[in-house]
Design a protein around this motif. Sequence first.
Motif, PDB file in Angstrom:
ATOM      1  N   LEU A 109       0.879  -1.239  -0.045  1.00 19.52           N
ATOM      2  CA  LEU A 109      -0.065  -0.155   0.139  1.00 19.52           C
ATOM      3  C   LEU A 109       0.891   1.249   0.079  1.00 19.52           C
ATOM      4  O   LEU A 109       0.572   2.112  -0.653  1.00 19.52           O
ATOM      5  CB  LEU A 109      -0.998  -0.005   1.068  1.00 19.52           C
ATOM      6  CG  LEU A 109      -1.798   1.132   1.199  1.00 19.52           C
ATOM      7  CD1 LEU A 109      -2.753   1.197   0.138  1.00 19.52           C
ATOM      8  CD2 LEU A 109      -2.655   1.029   2.485  1.00 19.52           C
ATOM      9  N   GLU A 110       2.026   1.566   1.010  1.00 20.87           N
ATOM     10  CA  GLU A 110       2.592   2.633   0.973  1.00 20.87           C
ATOM     11  C   GLU A 110       3.190   2.894  -0.486  1.00 20.87           C
ATOM     12  O   GLU A 110       3.250   3.998  -0.796  1.00 20.87           O
ATOM     13  CB  GLU A 110       3.739   2.355   1.936  1.00 20.87           C
ATOM     14  CG  GLU A 110       4.450   3.463   2.294  1.00 20.87           C
ATOM     15  CD  GLU A 110       5.327   3.203   3.460  1.00 20.87           C
ATOM     16  OE1 GLU A 110       6.299   4.354   3.651  1.00 20.87           O
ATOM     17  OE2 GLU A 110       5.601   2.294   4.232  1.00 20.87           O
ATOM     18  N   ALA A 111       3.999   1.881  -0.953  1.00 20.16           N
ATOM     19  CA  ALA A 111       4.704   2.087  -2.427  1.00 20.16           C
ATOM     20  C   ALA A 111       3.525   2.277  -3.513  1.00 20.16           C
ATOM     21  O   ALA A 111       3.604   3.395  -4.278  1.00 20.16           O
ATOM     22  CB  ALA A 111       5.172   0.889  -2.914  1.00 20.16           C
ATOM     23  N   HIS A 112       2.334   1.937  -3.403  1.00 20.95           N
ATOM     24  CA  HIS A 112       1.394   2.317  -4.214  1.00 20.95           C
ATOM     25  C   HIS A 112       1.004   3.835  -4.241  1.00 20.95           C
ATOM     26  O   HIS A 112       0.494   4.500  -5.155  1.00 20.95           O
ATOM     27  CB  HIS A 112       0.122   1.312  -4.085  1.00 20.95           C
ATOM     28  CG  HIS A 112      -1.044   1.838  -4.904  1.00 20.95           C
ATOM     29  ND1 HIS A 112      -1.441   1.720  -6.235  1.00 20.95           N
ATOM     30  CD2 HIS A 112      -2.169   2.659  -4.562  1.00 20.95           C
ATOM     31  CE1 HIS A 112      -2.260   2.269  -6.604  1.00 20.95           C
ATOM     32  NE2 HIS A 112      -3.007   2.859  -5.418  1.00 20.95           N
ATOM     33  N   LEU A 113       0.828   4.245  -2.828  1.00 22.99           N
ATOM     34  CA  LEU A 113       0.348   5.466  -2.602  1.00 22.99           C
ATOM     35  C   LEU A 113       1.204   6.709  -3.234  1.00 22.99           C
ATOM     36  O   LEU A 113       1.034   7.849  -3.663  1.00 22.99           O
ATOM     37  CB  LEU A 113       0.181   5.821  -0.982  1.00 22.99           C
ATOM     38  CG  LEU A 113      -1.031   5.052  -0.465  1.00 22.99           C
ATOM     39  CD1 LEU A 113      -1.005   5.263   0.964  1.00 22.99           C
ATOM     40  CD2 LEU A 113      -2.066   5.467  -0.998  1.00 22.99           C
ATOM     41  N   LYS A 114       2.659   6.341  -3.144  1.00 27.61           N
ATOM     42  CA  LYS A 114       3.563   7.252  -3.887  1.00 27.61           C
ATOM     43  C   LYS A 114       3.556   7.244  -5.433  1.00 27.61           C
ATOM     44  O   LYS A 114       3.868   8.218  -6.195  1.00 27.61           O
ATOM     45  CB  LYS A 114       5.205   6.711  -3.508  1.00 27.61           C
ATOM     46  CG  LYS A 114       5.470   6.660  -2.082  1.00 27.61           C
ATOM     47  CD  LYS A 114       6.688   6.429  -1.965  1.00 27.61           C
ATOM     48  CE  LYS A 114       7.159   6.348  -0.387  1.00 27.61           C
ATOM     49  NZ  LYS A 114       8.414   5.751  -0.047  1.00 27.61           N
ATOM     50  N   GLU A 115       3.037   6.252  -5.899  1.00 27.39           N
ATOM     51  CA  GLU A 115       2.877   6.265  -7.662  1.00 27.39           C
ATOM     52  C   GLU A 115       1.073   6.475  -8.119  1.00 27.39           C
ATOM     53  O   GLU A 115       1.154   6.586  -9.133  1.00 27.39           O
ATOM     54  CB  GLU A 115       3.290   4.897  -8.155  1.00 27.39           C
ATOM     55  CG  GLU A 115       4.719   4.445  -7.590  1.00 27.39           C
ATOM     56  CD  GLU A 115       5.111   3.082  -8.122  1.00 27.39           C
ATOM     57  OE1 GLU A 115       4.205   2.506  -8.721  1.00 27.39           O
ATOM     58  OE2 GLU A 115       6.221   2.964  -8.068  1.00 27.39           O
TER      59      GLU A 115
END
Length: 727
Positions: free
Chosen positions: A286-292
């Motif tokens: 989730l955290e990596a997705h929120l950045k992209e």
Amino acid sequence: MHVPTQPSFLRSRAGWRLHLVLRSQPWLLEQKVLTQILFPSINALSFSCLTECHHLDYLCIVLLLRICPHVFSAEGSSSYKQHRRTPSSSSTLTYSPRDDDDGMPPMTPRRSDSAISVRSLHSESNMSLRSTFSLHEEEEDTEPQVFAEQPSVKLCCQLCCNVFKDPVITTCGHTFCRRCALTSDKCPVDAAKLTVVVNNIAVAEQIGELFIHCKYGCRATASAAGGAAACTSTVAGKPGAYEVDPLGCPFTIKLSTRKEHEASCDYRPVRCPNNPSCPPLLTMNLEAHLKECEHIKCPHSKYGCTFIGNQDTYETHLEVCKFEGLKEFLQQTDDRFHEMQLTLAQKDQDIAFLRSMLGKLSEKLDQLEKNLELKFDVLDENQSKLSEDLMEFRRDASMLNVSSFPSLCLCVAYDPQQIFKCKGTFVGHQGPVWCLCVYSTGDLLFSGSSDKTIKVWDTCTTYKCQKTLEGHDGIVLALCIQGNRLYSGSADCTIIVWDIQTLQKVNTIRAHDNPVCTLVSSHNILFSGSLKAIKVWDIVGTELKLKKELTGLNHWVRALVASQNHLYSGSYQTIKIWDIRSLECVHVLQTSGGSVYSIAVTNHHIVCGTYENLIHVWDIESKEQVRTLTGHVGTVYALAVIATPDQTKVFSASYDRSLRVWSMDNMICTQTLLRHQGSVTALAVSRGRLFSGAVDSTVKVPPLVTAPPADHLRPSVCPFLFCCSRG
């Protein structure tokens, strides 16, 4: 033999629990089931010893426990454990719950298989009636269960062939799932009737110690394949199979702690908080997705900002967003709005509390009203006795020397006090009584009701219902007598003509387009009132010929009275006086205090009752209002007049369930009568008697007054009947 205060076996949890159970439930010592509940795996010698102890004292059980303390030992730890799955344990074990124990791989015991204890006992009747399951149990049914190690066959239910869920012990001594025990009739082992006795807490704790794969590390499979059958689990009542997902969560956890792990599992599927249309994600991603993510919204979107972009454009947008400079004000507004919501919720609670208090006060008020009614009844009874004594005294005086007491001759006519007494109650209607009418020639009383019928009552001899007249399709709202014909008006918009001699229907007339709410007759003419109209009918035998329609009325005609050569009609806040011969309006009286609901006419006054509890009085000659009478606390539905040579009294019936007696000489209320349990809606007068009908479906009947010999009476004025009905 004396038992130590705290023997060594009581230091174990199971031993102490058994000690407490046997102290509180000594009947277990007499039950065969005790040997199977408490000691299922004791060797044959100990088992037979216990069987012979069922007639011994509780101390024998204590000694046995001291001999076999290992049976009740609780080994292992209940702390939360997680094990990362190794390659050797990455697949589900194949087993069948009905296989022999020899064919099963050993499982490290976390608690002795025989450590079955009793935590709570319930009565047999209570348990047999329990047919529902907790929400938690149903939620567990939908969860996949893939065990890391093959469970012992002793932990499997012989009815459903799955690991126990909410295990219970039945009267036959065997353990089953609660649902299986409650939905099955007989035990599969000894065919005994299944009745739940007690929860098997020890087995439930053992099952809670079993290690299972995280549900996010399992996947559904259509069927078992490759010699590695998946553990079956019931989902919504249908069997389904699951197997280990090599791409899912690698952890194995205790069954009792699965919720804590799964709530924070990195493999738990989540949705993008920015846009639900984004593909499903794992918590770890989730955290990596929120950045992209390309769907990041402005934090002020709830105020109207339409920005949507990625992380880079998001930071740039905040620098130019017009709402960013107002964020403190917006935050304060939100806080204030939240405070107002909390205040509103508190006010709602206060209102609910006040409503409950109001309900209690209302109950108290009802009780006080009942007490007041009882006191009024006692007062009426005392007054009636005094009146009877006075009348008896007058009769005695007149019999002793009539010529010596000329003034007494004037008092032997009907005394209005006689009508205050109530001889009885006519009961028979199935709905509120809305109108009354008296046929004085035959001493008959007619009553119309919401049950669409007219009842004929004998008011002189039998005091019984002579007949029930049926013919209307709606509420009977008005009754009127002309000659030997009875006319009834109804909510079905018709007027029915009845022959009083035969009590049969002779004609039906479609009179109005709206309910017929009032009827009155005079000079062989029938007047019917409805919405904004009064129709004038010539009476020709059993026929009614429409002569004219009186208009200019602005509401329901709720009151009609014919007196001498005039017709008085009440509509809204207006009383119109019509000349019966010319059928023209000759005078208009304006009222205050709500719509006119009732009218009465005496020799000197015009009286009307209104919606707002008032009674207005006009001089009949000058048409000037002379008084407004107050006292009622509800709509004045009906008025009636009784006149004697000495005095004139007006009776008023009200929504407040009371009747009031008014002296027209001094315009004061001389008495209040509480006859009914509901609103009083209709009045009728005959031979000095006052009849009243009410919403409580009853008609109150006064006694018949017997007049003295004619040569001792002064001629008395025949009382008039003025009663109104509602539209």
